[in-house]
Each structure stands twice: as structure tokens, then as C-alpha cells.
Write an enzyme that holds these catalytic residues in place. Structure first.
Site: not given
Length: 377
Positions: A137, A194, A197, A201, A217, A244, A247, A251
């Protein structure tokens, strides 16, 4: 020196496991098919105020521009699910803080980067001097498409990498190298029909399969965004004060996730389902001390209080919470906007609950009048 790249690849994957990575994959650097989608995403403004995403243009899809000479990317994943995750119990208790699971322990950036650097050194000892550079990152790079190409998983409808054996509770890291190692086979998408997610949200940030509007988000709003959070999202944020996981929590593949072996990722005691009011009492000095070595620290004390004030506004009425909110008024203009909103929400709930807040003397007079008794009764 002649190098047996197949044998070197086998050793690299073994070394990676020894360094604590759960999976290691290798890909080429061709991300051309992702460039158009990346451009559409930034053109639509879905990156919000993360200007660096647009500023670097297509470099994110061109690893060789980021590190000249790169011909392969070694992608790794490391599990981070802590044993004290609590299975989201905090979300069921609105007066406690929900903190995204990845940030409950020590900041992962330095740990994984050091492991990747060590992996590069091990390769160098085996193959001789070569060019490499680790990233976690820390640079404009499309890590998820690279991880998918390397066989670490597929891109889920929430845009995260999913693995059939590990779900999505893991960090990613990359080692850019100039050695032509054999590449791995990408894994096929197994999400099927599916859409759990997407429908779970809270703010509807997953606007289409694999596309997230960061501006909606909660992770972006509570971590990356340092301004005034739009009112339309405040109640939806609930008690999520840092990130958060909704989602991911729904899963189906996360049923197979394993608890991390890294003690550094275990939950700190002061972040294990803490009451909102306790966290709100932290001074800036206490905040810095209590979040030392944590990813949380980078948002700063004011943003921390901003997030907490929204959560406290969403909490059930509490005299303690209301007084704590009122006590911090006037400390910071940005904070005041959220404090005023939270205070109004607490007052609304107090009124809705029929809680009588009149002074004792006035309450006595009201009772006398209601009963038709003389005032000296």
C-alpha cells in the site's frame, strides 16, 4: 551464472511460507486490460478525495514505470483475522465501538514490507544481484489485479480479492522483480450469483459488481476522508468508528478463514469492543499513546473524535454520552459540526423515550397541577 528459474520459484514459495505468508504467487506485469476501467473509475470521481489515485494516471497499471526493469511481480497474502474478532458482536451493541478487524492490532505495512525485503535478500543470496522493490500500500499499483493474476484469488463483487480456502481476511503485498520467473495461473471467479456483499453495504457503496464508489464507503469516510461527513451517511455509519467490514462479514467464503498466526495482529485490549464513551474521553496524548504502532493513529485525534461523535449520536440515549458530547463543544470547528448533530440526535431520543428532564422543583409543580392539588400540597 545460469539460473534454474523453475527451481528458484519453488524456493521462493517455500521461503515465503517460512516468512509467514500463507500464499505466494507470481504474475507478469501486463495490466492493460484494466486501464480503461481504471480511467472510468477516476473520471467518475469514485476515488473521492484520494487525489493520488488520479494524479499518478496509468502508472498504477504499469509496474515497469513504477520500478524500471520489472518483468514479474511476486504477490503475497498474509492472514490477519484475530482470535478476538468477536464475530461482529460490537455491531449488535450500538454503545460500543466497531473497529475494522484489520486495524485491531499492529499496523501491517512495516511488518509485511520487512518480510518482503527479507524475501528479496534471500532471492539475491541464491540468484545473485538483481533488481527488486517491495510494496505494501505504499505506491500507486493495482495490487488486486496482480494478486488475481498470481493465482491468490479472484476479484469479488465488493472489489476485494477472495480465496476459496481463505475468504478475504488477509493483507496483500508485492515484490517487483526483474527476473523472468514462470508465472502462476489465475483462479476462476467463484462468486456465481451471490450478491450478499452488495446488498449488505450500509451506504450502497458497491454500485455495480466489482465497482465501489469510495465517496459512499464507510471505510473511506471514517479513514481516508478528513472533512465533514455528509448527513445522509451519518445514521448509516452506526457505531463503525474506523472502517467497515460488512461486505466481508456476509461473504460465504469467509466461513473458511483461518485465525492469524501473527501475534502482532491480535486485538489490543483497549480496542476489544470498547464503550464509545470511554474512547471519547481520550485526550490527544492518550490517543497517540493508545494507538502507537496502530494503523488507527494516522487519522489523528480530531478525526477520531469526529467518528466517535457520529457513533455516539447513533447510540441509544445516555445521560453520560450527552454530557460527554456537550463537554467537547468549542474545541474544533470541524468537530463541532458533528457534535451538534450528535447532540441533537441524543436529545431527540431522550424526548422520544419520554424521559422527563425538568428540574426537580418544576417536576413537583407539574405533578401538583396535574392532580389539581393546591400548590402548597
Amino acid at each position: 551464472m545460469s539460473i534454474d528459474y523453475s527451481e528458484l520459484t519453488r524456493k521462493i514459495k517455500q521461503w515465503g511460507k517460512e516468512l509467514g505468508f500463507q500464499q505466494i504467487g507470481i504474475s507478469d506485469i501486463d495490466l492493460q486490460q484494466h486501464e480503461a476501467q481504471l480511467q472510468r473509475w477516476t473520471d467518475a470521481g469514485y476515488h473521492g478525495e484520494m487525489d493520488w489515485m488520479a494524479r499518478h494516471g496509468m502508472m498504477r497499471a504499469r509496474p515497469a514505470e513504477l520500478h524500471p526493469g520489472t518483468v514479474r511481480v511476486i504477490s503475497v497474502r498474509m492472514n490477519y483475522l484475530p482470535p478476538e474478532a468477536g464475530f461482529a458482536q460490537s455491531l449488535k451493541h450500538p454503545d460500543t465501538a466497531y473497529i475494522s478487524r484489520y486495524s485491531l492490532g499492529r499496523d501491517y505495512h512495516k511488518l509485511i514490507r520487512n518480510r518482503l525485503k527479507r524475501l528479496g535478500q534471500m532471492i539475491e543470496q541464491e540468484a545473485g544481484e538483481f533488481g527488486y522493490r517491495p510494496f505494501v500500500d505504499s505506491a500507486p499499483i493495482l495490487e488486486r489485479p496482480l494478486a488475481q493474476k498470481a493465482g491468490l484469488g479472484w476479484t469479488g463483487k465488493n472489489s476485494l480479492i477472495l480465496n476459496k480456502d481463505a475468504g478475504s481476511w488477509f493483507f496483500l503485498g508485492e515484490l517487483l522483480i526483474d527476473l523472468p520467473l514462470p508465472v502462476d495461473t489465475p483462479e476462476e471467479n467463484q462468486c456465481g450469483k451471490c450478491i450478499a456483499c452488495m446488498t449488505s453495504c450500509p451506504t450502497g457503496a458497491i454500485i455495480e459488481e466489482g465497482v465501489v464508489d469510495a465517496r459512499r464507503c464507510i471505510s473511506y469516510l471514517t479513514i481516508e476522508f478528513d472533512g465533514i461527513i455528509p448527513e445522509e451517511f451519518r445514521e448509516l455509519i452506526g457505531n463503525r468508528i474506523y472502517g467497515c467490514d460488512d461486505c466481508q462479514l456476509v461473504c460465504p467464503f469467509n466461513r473458511f478463514s483461518e485465525i492469524t498466526n501473527e501475534a502482532d495482529y491480535h486485538c489490543r485490549d483497549n480496542l476489544n469492543q470498547p464503550p464509545l464513551a470511554i474512547l471519547f474521553q481520550w485526550t490527544e496524548k492518550e490517543f497517540l499513546k493508545n494507538t502507537e504502532g496502530s494503523a488507527i493513529r494516522r487519522i489523528g485525534h480530531i478525526q477520531w473524535l469526529r467518528n466517535l461523535s457520529i457513533a455516539m449520536g447513533n447510540a441509544p440515549y445516555s445521560k453520560e454520552i450527552l454530557e460527554a458530547l456537550q463537554a467537547r463543544q468549542g474545541e474544533n470547528e470541524l468537530l463541532d459540526v458533528h457534535l451538534q448533530w450528535a447532540i441533537s440526535k441524543q436529545l431527540e431520543k431522550r424526548q422520544a423515550n419520554g424521559i422527563d428532564v425538568l428540574p426537580a422543583k418544576t417536576k413537583r409543580l407539574v405533578r401538583i397541577v396535574e392532580k389539581g392539588l393546591p400548590r402548597d400540597a
